[in-house]
Design a protein around this motif. Structure first.
Motif, PDB file in Angstrom:
ATOM      1  N   GLU A  21       0.739  -1.201   0.049  1.00  0.00           N
ATOM      2  CA  GLU A  21       0.104  -0.011  -0.076  1.00  0.00           C
ATOM      3  C   GLU A  21       0.737   1.469   0.271  1.00  0.00           C
ATOM      4  OE1 GLU A  21      -3.193  -0.069  -0.546  1.00  0.00           O
ATOM      5  OE2 GLU A  21      -2.838  -2.195  -0.496  1.00  0.00           O
ATOM      6  N   ARG A  24       1.966   1.813  -3.539  1.00  0.00           N
ATOM      7  CA  ARG A  24       0.817   2.359  -4.359  1.00  0.00           C
ATOM      8  C   ARG A  24       0.806   3.780  -4.180  1.00  0.00           C
ATOM      9  NH1 ARG A  24      -2.317  -2.716  -3.049  1.00  0.00           N
ATOM     10  NH2 ARG A  24      -2.348  -4.081  -4.866  1.00  0.00           N
ATOM     11  N   GLY A  25       0.634   4.364  -2.929  1.00  0.00           N
ATOM     12  CA  GLY A  25       0.685   5.597  -2.401  1.00  0.00           C
ATOM     13  C   GLY A  25       1.799   6.485  -3.594  1.00  0.00           C
ATOM     14  N   HIS A  27       3.599   5.674  -5.814  1.00  0.00           N
ATOM     15  CA  HIS A  27       3.362   5.502  -7.224  1.00  0.00           C
ATOM     16  C   HIS A  27       2.407   6.522  -7.700  1.00  0.00           C
ATOM     17  CE1 HIS A  27       3.824   3.844 -11.288  1.00  0.00           C
ATOM     18  NE2 HIS A  27       2.274   3.557 -11.212  1.00  0.00           N
ATOM     19  N   GLN A  28       1.218   6.542  -6.954  1.00  0.00           N
ATOM     20  CA  GLN A  28       0.240   7.679  -7.392  1.00  0.00           C
ATOM     21  C   GLN A  28       0.876   9.019  -6.986  1.00  0.00           C
ATOM     22  OE1 GLN A  28      -3.238   6.467  -4.852  1.00  0.00           O
ATOM     23  NE2 GLN A  28      -3.545   4.509  -5.681  1.00  0.00           N
ATOM     24  N   ALA A  29       1.788   9.210  -6.409  1.00  0.00           N
ATOM     25  CA  ALA A  29       2.077  10.622  -6.220  1.00  0.00           C
ATOM     26  C   ALA A  29       3.292  10.612  -7.249  1.00  0.00           C
ATOM     27  CB  ALA A  29       2.820  10.596  -4.774  1.00  0.00           C
ATOM     28  N   GLY A  30       3.433   9.785  -8.147  1.00  0.00           N
ATOM     29  CA  GLY A  30       4.163  10.218  -9.342  1.00  0.00           C
ATOM     30  C   GLY A  30       5.670   9.841  -9.260  1.00  0.00           C
ATOM     31  N   GLY A  51       3.658  -1.206  -8.623  1.00  0.00           N
ATOM     32  CA  GLY A  51       4.379   0.082  -9.444  1.00  0.00           C
ATOM     33  C   GLY A  51       5.707   0.087  -9.245  1.00  0.00           C
ATOM     34  N   GLU A 361      -7.167   4.219   0.925  1.00  0.00           N
ATOM     35  CA  GLU A 361      -6.997   5.317   0.165  1.00  0.00           C
ATOM     36  C   GLU A 361      -6.188   6.674   1.029  1.00  0.00           C
ATOM     37  OE1 GLU A 361      -6.456   6.048  -2.926  1.00  0.00           O
ATOM     38  OE2 GLU A 361      -7.075   4.369  -3.764  1.00  0.00           O
ATOM     39  N   ARG A 364      -2.776   5.830   1.659  1.00  0.00           N
ATOM     40  CA  ARG A 364      -1.825   6.002   0.625  1.00  0.00           C
ATOM     41  C   ARG A 364      -1.486   7.515   0.353  1.00  0.00           C
ATOM     42  NH1 ARG A 364      -5.448   2.377  -3.411  1.00  0.00           N
ATOM     43  NH2 ARG A 364      -4.943   0.435  -2.418  1.00  0.00           N
ATOM     44  N   ASP A 365      -2.544   8.462   0.611  1.00  0.00           N
ATOM     45  CA  ASP A 365      -2.155   9.783   0.735  1.00  0.00           C
ATOM     46  C   ASP A 365      -1.383  10.349   1.886  1.00  0.00           C
ATOM     47  OD1 ASP A 365      -3.734   9.937  -1.539  1.00  0.00           O
ATOM     48  OD2 ASP A 365      -5.491  10.669  -0.537  1.00  0.00           O
TER      49      ASP A 365
END
Length: 373
Positions: A21, A24-25, A27-30, A51, A361, A364-365
């Motif tokens: 997780e 994922r967080g 990766h979602q943040a670029g 990712g 979610e 992750r943030d």
């Protein structure tokens, strides 16, 4: 930004799945994420799916086996090789930040400091039962970290009690646990009818598996047809404990009522079939399994200890019992067995609370903000 994450295990238990997780967080943040683990194992494809790229590089992890003269010699030899391997990996990856996902591999903190890049340590342990010199040895290296993230207030409190200066740099981010896509309805039960109990966790004295067997024996003596399924493999070095558990389960008062399933890759199915989920840990910095049980909307009985006491509100979202007390655990099991309506009420409230406080979610943030901040 290129991030390197050092993680001590390729297995897929609580902190390992939490790393997925975390990736994922990030990766979602670029972020571009590379994870280094000491061996091949089932965690690697999960990290890649999340990712990350993964490097397998043997490195030492602090274990009790090193707490002897011979062990210290072996550790020194392993670290001699480690510095060379770590330098090669560092030159190849060229990270601008390091995340160390445990307190048991402090040498990675030194690698980052030598390279003059920020290092964040994510603490999943709360070694409150260890002698102070051991706690100090595990905790003091965190003073070299840029910042520290703890998975519960209990974990943070242990750190600060050991090294008070860590209070200024340590924040709490509760774990985030993905819930099931849909919640299966619990089976209908009559008061004191047959009862399915499930325990998910490594076979270790800390997880209280032995306490559960004694509680099960007591519940059965009280006339309840309770049966237990145990999901989890043994920690290396604790094979003796598994033998003791199996021997106890073969005694006449438990014979045929306990199943040891070993490692279960997808425990969600076991939780779904449970009438009551047990988390009887003696020590538990957080307790992902407890959250998984709540998200599955199953009645939960957990120890009143550390992170579990932060997850469960006693009498509202589950029942809390005294750690190590088989009689107290048996009383809680009997209470839920005798009152299916109460069990369903606790399970429903527990699911709503877990979704609000321990969602993936949200995690992750928050973890990405802490690591990148």
């Amino acid at each position: 930004m290129r991030l390197l994450v050092a993680h001590p295990s390729p297995d897929v238990y609580g902190s390992d799945l939490q790393l997925v997780e975390t990736v994922r967080g990030l990766h979602q943040a670029g972020q571009r994420v590379t994870v280094v683990v000491p061996a091949h194992g089932p965690l690697i494809p999960l990290l890649e799916d999340a990712g990350a790229s993964v490097e397998v590089m043997p490195f030492p992890v602090l274990r009790k086996a090193y707490l002897s003269l011979t062990g210290l010699v072996r550790l020194a030899a392993a670290l001699t090789v480690f510095w060379v391997r770590a330098a090669r990996l560092w030159r190849r990856v060229r990270p601008s930040r390091l995340l160390v996902n445990t307190v048991t591999i402090p040498w990675w903190i030194l690698v980052a400091r030598a390279a003059r890049v920020p290092v964040v340590c994510h603490v999943h342990e709360a070694e409150d039962d260890q002698p102070r010199p051991v706690r100090l040895a595990l905790t003091a290296p965190l003073l070299l970290a840029t910042r520290v993230v703890a998975n519960s207030r209990a974990s943070r409190d242990v750190l600060v009690r050991t090294v008070s200066a860590l209070g200024r740099r340590t924040t709490v981010v509760y774990n985030g646990v993905p819930g099931p896509e849909s919640v299966a309805a619990a089976r209908s039960r009559t008061p004191n009818g047959p009862l399915r109990l499930v325990l998910v966790g490594r076979l270790s004295p800390r997880k209280g598996t032995d306490v559960t067997l004694e509680a099960l024996a007591e519940v059965r003596r009280r006339g309840i047809d309770a049966r237990l399924r145990v999901c989890g493999s043994v920690f290396a070095g604790y094979e003796w404990f598994e033998q003791e558990l199996r021997s106890r389960a073969s005694d006449s008062d438990l014979a045929g009522s306990v199943e040891f399933l070993g490692y279960v890759a997808e425990p969600a199915r076991e939780l779904e079939q449970a009438d009551v989920v047990l988390v009887p840990s003696r020590v538990e910095p957080f307790g992902n399994v407890a959250v998984e049980a709540l998200l599955a909307e199953r009645p939960l009985v957990a120890s009143r200890v550390q992170g579990l006491a932060e997850i469960v509100t006693d009498g509202e979202t589950g029942l809390l019992v005294t750690p190590g007390d088989a009689g107290d655990l048996a009383d809680a099991i009997q209470r839920l067995a005798a009152d299916p309506a109460l069990a369903a009420e606790l399970a429903s409230a527990g699911r709503k609370d877990a979704e609000e406080r321990f969602g993936a979610e949200r995690y992750r943030d928050e973890i990405a903000a802490e690591v990148l901040g």
